[in-house]
Scaffold this active site. Structure first.
Site, PDB file in Angstrom:
ATOM      1  N   ALA A 167    -148.619   5.615 -21.674  1.00 17.65           N
ATOM      2  CA  ALA A 167    -147.622   4.634 -21.221  1.00 17.65           C
ATOM      3  C   ALA A 167    -147.869   3.285 -21.882  1.00 17.65           C
ATOM      4  O   ALA A 167    -146.934   2.637 -22.373  1.00 17.65           O
ATOM      5  CB  ALA A 167    -147.654   4.508 -19.702  1.00 17.65           C
ATOM      6  N   ASP A 168    -149.118   2.840 -21.912  1.00 13.99           N
ATOM      7  CA  ASP A 168    -149.450   1.569 -22.559  1.00 13.99           C
ATOM      8  C   ASP A 168    -149.188   1.623 -24.061  1.00 13.99           C
ATOM      9  O   ASP A 168    -148.560   0.717 -24.636  1.00 13.99           O
ATOM     10  CB  ASP A 168    -150.930   1.239 -22.326  1.00 13.99           C
ATOM     11  CG  ASP A 168    -151.174   0.576 -20.987  1.00 13.99           C
ATOM     12  OD1 ASP A 168    -150.292  -0.154 -20.510  1.00 13.99           O
ATOM     13  OD2 ASP A 168    -152.256   0.782 -20.416  1.00 13.99           O
TER      14      ASP A 168
END
Length: 395
Positions: A167-168
């Site tokens: 996600a990051d």
């Protein structure tokens, strides 16, 4: 020459998504000025284990090609330094919780008054609009909230996160995409703009075909482990000596696979003639293949399938990846000189440009390593710098 030479980026971000985005810009020649909190620095400096000579491996992997300046953003003097940096910057990247920088006088509306041409990239968990905009966002939380964990893991086990901070990292990639678009648009308009990137939006975008698939069928995608919902066989199997991958997404490759491995009987079985039938009879076919593959050494399978162009390969561990001849031939392991870490190795540059390549120029910086250097570029005198240190506006 590098494509982003003369582009100056002011990084007010911490942890992973923002620093990853700025590093990618720095790899292509941008001057990255990383603003960090005195004494503590970027939170990523304290993400351990793993560490290398007391340096966080998370930080080392995400902060090359940057300069670090340690500024107390809550002090008037520190804020004034940021305003001066803003005047010269092309891009500002921040990932504070929604509303935090507005209260500090560093929000987009304030910054664009100082520099109307600046590209202000705001990274957050849930985005700067909507009912959830004030929630804190972390990679694991958004892997769950954004649906990724619901499709990751074995069918009969609880949902699982990916093995890396997808996600990051994906949000960092999308942020770079937005920044480059905004820089291109600025060539036409001579105006900057706000780039609003969020972990949630990134995860929803990555769901790709699963979104129209849900609306088409009314059924949300399920977990299939290493397998694929649309193709069979397309997953991991266990050979006699190690786990391997067979990736066969169409009937042509299925026929080649069966003939190469002497599985002609499977080609004659009506349950496995087409991919649709193979998906329908997934459990039966996977059991048959696993039983047969388990009697072979992996290299025997690879030799036969590679000769026919059938996608297959091993499941490497990290140590095998970083020493593999193909990885090394692609210059994907960087050897870096670092003041605290001898023989530092980092992931290399994933994109190869023929005329404007990525270049390694600066080791991941020590906290405040370039504070004085950057202040002198802003015409601060020695006595000014010493005063700022004395009142702890800088480090």
């Amino acid at each position: 020459m590098q494509a982003l030479e003369e582009i100056k980026v002011l990084e007010l971000s911490r942890t992973l998504a923002g620093p990853y985005a700025s590093m990618l810009l720095g790899d292509m020649g941008a001057d990255i000025i990383k603003v960090e909190q005195p004494e503590k620095g970027d939170d990523l400096r304290h993400f351990t284990p793993p560490s290398w000579n007391e340096e966080s491996c998370y930080f080392l992997a995400t902060n090359r090609n940057k300069r670090s300046i340690a500024i107390d953003l809550k002090s008037p003097e520190g804020k004034e330094i940021v305003y001066k940096l803003v005047k010269e910057a092309d891009v500002l990247i921040e990932n504070f919780r929604t509303g935090t920088l507005d209260k500090m006088g560093l929000g987009y509306e304030t910054i664009k008054e100082i520099n109307p041409r600046i590209i202000y990239c705001s990274i957050s968990g849930f985005g700067r609009t909507g009912p959830e905009r004030f929630r804190a966002g972390y990679d694991l939380l958004l892997q769950g909230f954004g649906g990724l964990m619901s499709i990751t893991g074995e069918p009969d086990c609880p949902p699982a996160k990916t093995g890396l901070s997808i996600a990051d990292l994906s949000t960092g990639l999308f942020a770079v995409y937005g920044i480059l678009i905004a820089l291109f648009a600025r060539l036409k308009t001579n105006k900057g703009q706000l780039v609003d990137a969020s972990l949630l939006d990134s995860q929803v975008a990555l769901l790709n075909h699963m979104i129209p698939g849900y609306f088409a069928t009314g059924q949300p995608a399920r977990r299939h482990g290493s397998a694929h919902e649309s193709f069979v066989p397309y997953q991991a199997f266990t050979a006699k000596d190690q786990d391997i991958i067979l990736a066969i997404p169409n009937n042509r490759l299925w026929e080649k696979c069966c003939r190469a491995l002497g599985w002609e009987d499977l080609l004659e079985d009506f349950r496995f003639v087409t991919n649709d039938e193979r998906v329908r009879h997934r459990a039966i076919l996977v059991t048959i293949i696993q039983e047969r593959v388990s009697k072979w050494e992996s290299n025997e399978i690879f030799k036969l399938l590679d000769a026919e162009g059938v996608p297959c390969g091993p499941i490497h561990t990290i140590d095998q990846v970083v020493t593999h001849p193909q990885v090394l031939a692609r210059d994907m392991i960087l050897e870096v000189n670092h003041p605290n870490v001898k023989n530092l190795r980092l992931p290399g540059f994933p994109i190869k440009l023929s005329d404007t390549p990525a270049i390694f120029k600066k080791h991941p910086p020590l906290l405040g390593e370039h504070t004085e250097e950057i202040l002198r570029e802003l015409d601060y005198k020695n006595e000014d710098i010493q005063f700022l240190k004395k009142i702890k506006a800088i480090e």
